[in-house]
Scaffold this active site. Structure first.
Site, PDB file in Angstrom:
ATOM      1  N   SER A 126       0.836  -1.218   0.000  1.00  0.00           N
ATOM      2  CA  SER A 126       0.000   0.000   0.000  1.00  0.00           C
ATOM      3  C   SER A 126       0.864   1.259   0.000  1.00  0.00           C
ATOM      4  O   SER A 126       0.503   2.260  -0.628  1.00  0.00           O
ATOM      5  CB  SER A 126      -0.982  -0.007   1.176  1.00  0.00           C
ATOM      6  OG  SER A 126      -0.335   0.210   2.397  1.00  0.00           O
ATOM      7  N   ARG A 178      22.597 -14.228   2.493  1.00  0.00           N
ATOM      8  CA  ARG A 178      21.858 -12.988   2.202  1.00  0.00           C
ATOM      9  C   ARG A 178      22.510 -12.198   1.084  1.00  0.00           C
ATOM     10  O   ARG A 178      21.847 -11.585   0.244  1.00  0.00           O
ATOM     11  CB  ARG A 178      21.810 -12.092   3.455  1.00  0.00           C
ATOM     12  CG  ARG A 178      20.884 -12.610   4.504  1.00  0.00           C
ATOM     13  CD  ARG A 178      20.787 -11.656   5.691  1.00  0.00           C
ATOM     14  NE  ARG A 178      19.982 -12.285   6.701  1.00  0.00           N
ATOM     15  CZ  ARG A 178      18.645 -12.241   6.720  1.00  0.00           C
ATOM     16  NH1 ARG A 178      17.988 -11.572   5.812  1.00  0.00           N
ATOM     17  NH2 ARG A 178      17.982 -12.865   7.660  1.00  0.00           N
ATOM     18  N   HIS A 232       8.797   3.203   8.754  1.00  0.00           N
ATOM     19  CA  HIS A 232       8.618   2.325   9.907  1.00  0.00           C
ATOM     20  C   HIS A 232       7.395   2.809  10.698  1.00  0.00           C
ATOM     21  O   HIS A 232       7.235   4.013  10.925  1.00  0.00           O
ATOM     22  CB  HIS A 232       9.870   2.376  10.792  1.00  0.00           C
ATOM     23  CG  HIS A 232       9.778   1.441  11.957  1.00  0.00           C
ATOM     24  ND1 HIS A 232       9.930   0.082  11.825  1.00  0.00           N
ATOM     25  CD2 HIS A 232       9.537   1.680  13.265  1.00  0.00           C
ATOM     26  CE1 HIS A 232       9.770  -0.491  13.016  1.00  0.00           C
ATOM     27  NE2 HIS A 232       9.535   0.458  13.902  1.00  0.00           N
TER      28      HIS A 232
END
Ligand code: GRF
Length: 198
Positions: free
Chosen positions: A20, A73, A117
């Site tokens: 979103s 990673r 955040h």
């Protein structure tokens, strides 16, 4: 059709889920005075709902699954980084990208990678921010856009938006109130950063 606007700064968005905030960033980029354009939406999860939303908005998409790389990673990040550079992105916006980044990727994009955040950092880095704000009895909550550095949810703050915590709030109702602010804050903070860097 040729875009009549002066050339704008290319931005890539990394997502893992619903996207979103990504949609808000893309929609804001369509304003005549927006200094950035979204050149790529990349997900580490091939079934992220945001990929279809980005495609529907006419933005190039790519999925680079992290799972084949196991604990390596950096091997995954090397592919991500190559895709960002292929897309000629100048900035990278993390929008619900649920991967911890290695210093290799973060340092490669220092000053040009930002994140949103759902808390008023430095309060509540990490997960479950809304429940933690409720448990603490906070009177207000909010969201933060910050530059990405090697510490998780650290890095210089570019902007914050605040909302009240209301009687009877649950983590879900508070999250929805905060998210509406995220969708305003993120495009504005990205546009400010891009203008300053131009
Ligand atoms: C947002 O709450 C954002 O603050 C956090 O992850 C969530 C992503 O939501 N980093 P969406 O995918 O943008 O809807």
């Amino acid at each position: 059709m040729t875009d009549p606007r002066p050339s704008r700064t290319p931005v890539a968005i990394l997502i893992s889920g619903d996207g979103s905030n990504m949609v808000a960033l893309v929609e804001a980029s369509r304003a005549a005075d927006c200094p950035y354009e979204v050149v790529l939406v990349l997900s580490n999860t091939p079934d992220a709902g945001g990929l279809a939303k980005a495609a529907a908005l006419g933005v190039p998409t790519l999925a680079i699954d992290h799972r084949p790389h196991g604990k390596d990673r950096e091997a995954h990040e090397r592919l991500v980084d190559a895709a960002l550079r292929d897309a000629r992105a100048d900035y990278v916006a993390l929008a619900g990208y649920m991967r911890i980044l290695t210093p290799w990727l973060v340092e490669g994009w220092a000053g040009r990678m930002l994140n949103i955040h759902p808390s008023l950092l430095p309060k509540y880095p990490g997960l479950h921010t809304h429940q933690r704000a409720l448990d603490a009895g906070d009177a207000e909550a909010g969201c933060t856009v910050h530059l990405v550095t090697t510490g998780v949810d650290e890095g210089p703050i570019l902007g914050q938006a605040r909302v009240p915590v209301l009687p009877g709030d649950t983590a879900e109702t508070l999250a929805a109130r905060v998210k509406a602010q995220e969708h305003q804050l993120y495009p504005a903070a990205l546009a400010d950063l891009v203008r300053r860097g131009a």
